[in-house]
Design an enzyme around this catalytic site. Sequence first.
Site, PDB file in Angstrom:
ATOM      1  N   SER A   1       0.790  -1.231   0.000  1.00  0.00           N
ATOM      2  CA  SER A   1       0.000   0.000   0.000  1.00  0.00           C
ATOM      3  C   SER A   1       0.819   1.276   0.000  1.00  0.00           C
ATOM      4  CB  SER A   1      -0.965   0.009   1.189  1.00  0.00           C
ATOM      5  OG  SER A   1      -2.091  -0.806   0.922  1.00  0.00           O
TER       6      SER A   1
ATOM      7  N   THR B   1       1.843   3.415   5.306  1.00  0.00           N
ATOM      8  CA  THR B   1       2.134   2.021   5.628  1.00  0.00           C
ATOM      9  C   THR B   1       1.864   1.127   4.419  1.00  0.00           C
ATOM     10  OG1 THR B   1      -0.109   1.812   6.473  1.00  0.00           O
ATOM     11  CG2 THR B   1       1.627   2.249   8.090  1.00  0.00           C
ATOM     12  N   GLY B   2       2.359  -0.084   4.507  1.00  0.00           N
ATOM     13  CA  GLY B   2       2.072  -1.101   3.489  1.00  0.00           C
ATOM     14  C   GLY B   2       2.431  -2.470   4.019  1.00  0.00           C
TER      15      GLY B   2
END
Length: 264
Positions: free
Chosen positions: A50, A198-199
């Site tokens: 993401s 974030t991811g």
Amino acid sequence: MHAVRLALLFGILLVSGQVLADTCTLVTELETGRILKREGDCERRNSPASTFKVPLSLMGYDAGILKTEDEPAWPYKPEYKAWNEAWRKTITPRPWLRDSVVWYSQALTREMGMERFRRYVDAFQYGNRDVSGDKGKANGLTHAWLSSSLQISPVEQIGFLRKLLKRELPVSRRAHDMTLAIMPTFPLPDGWIAYGKTGSGFQPSANGSPDRERQFGWFVGWAQKGERRILFARLIRDERKETSVASFRARDSLLAELPALIAD
């Protein structure tokens, strides 16, 4: 007695998985390029997950598909099969980025089309630029960045963010400005504000399929106070199964460390 306590603490860390992880941390000043911290393998590429919503935002605003912070408002459809309850509603650009709404990203890339999508990724020189998707599935338009073909290293993430903040990417100034405007924010001590994305995802297994026993988690962005800006990237690759989300661990641990790293 002190040595025993340290041994016990180390054992707890091993059990919790905080030690059993391959972690890169890279923190550098935007204006001077001075490295404040570099730890771990920061050259190795990984799926952006993401964090790719940041370049997607630039693409969407430049292409005129995304309009403002609140437009377009796209309704949720049952065929999206969102696992997250927070995603099962009408979504606009700001909560899309904040809450990492996967179906909104996929609706955006479908609207964009593969030719234009590929052209943007190439123009951004983003990681390995491979938008083919899962092998044999022809799903790159909607899945390339989701534990699939597209890969980027922490060093390359920092390079991309540097171009974003300097407004040097090959998109309109408005696309830069709107993307910066919807970035999630995190207050820090002494007047600093962090902007970050974030991811999370799963690391590949031996046969290339996602290994659901081993997560990876990103937190990338910058911290700003006045004219001073600090770029950061943290990537965690778990070496064992964890119950907490890897990207949240990356985010929370780095936010806790940043004040000491960026102190004047």
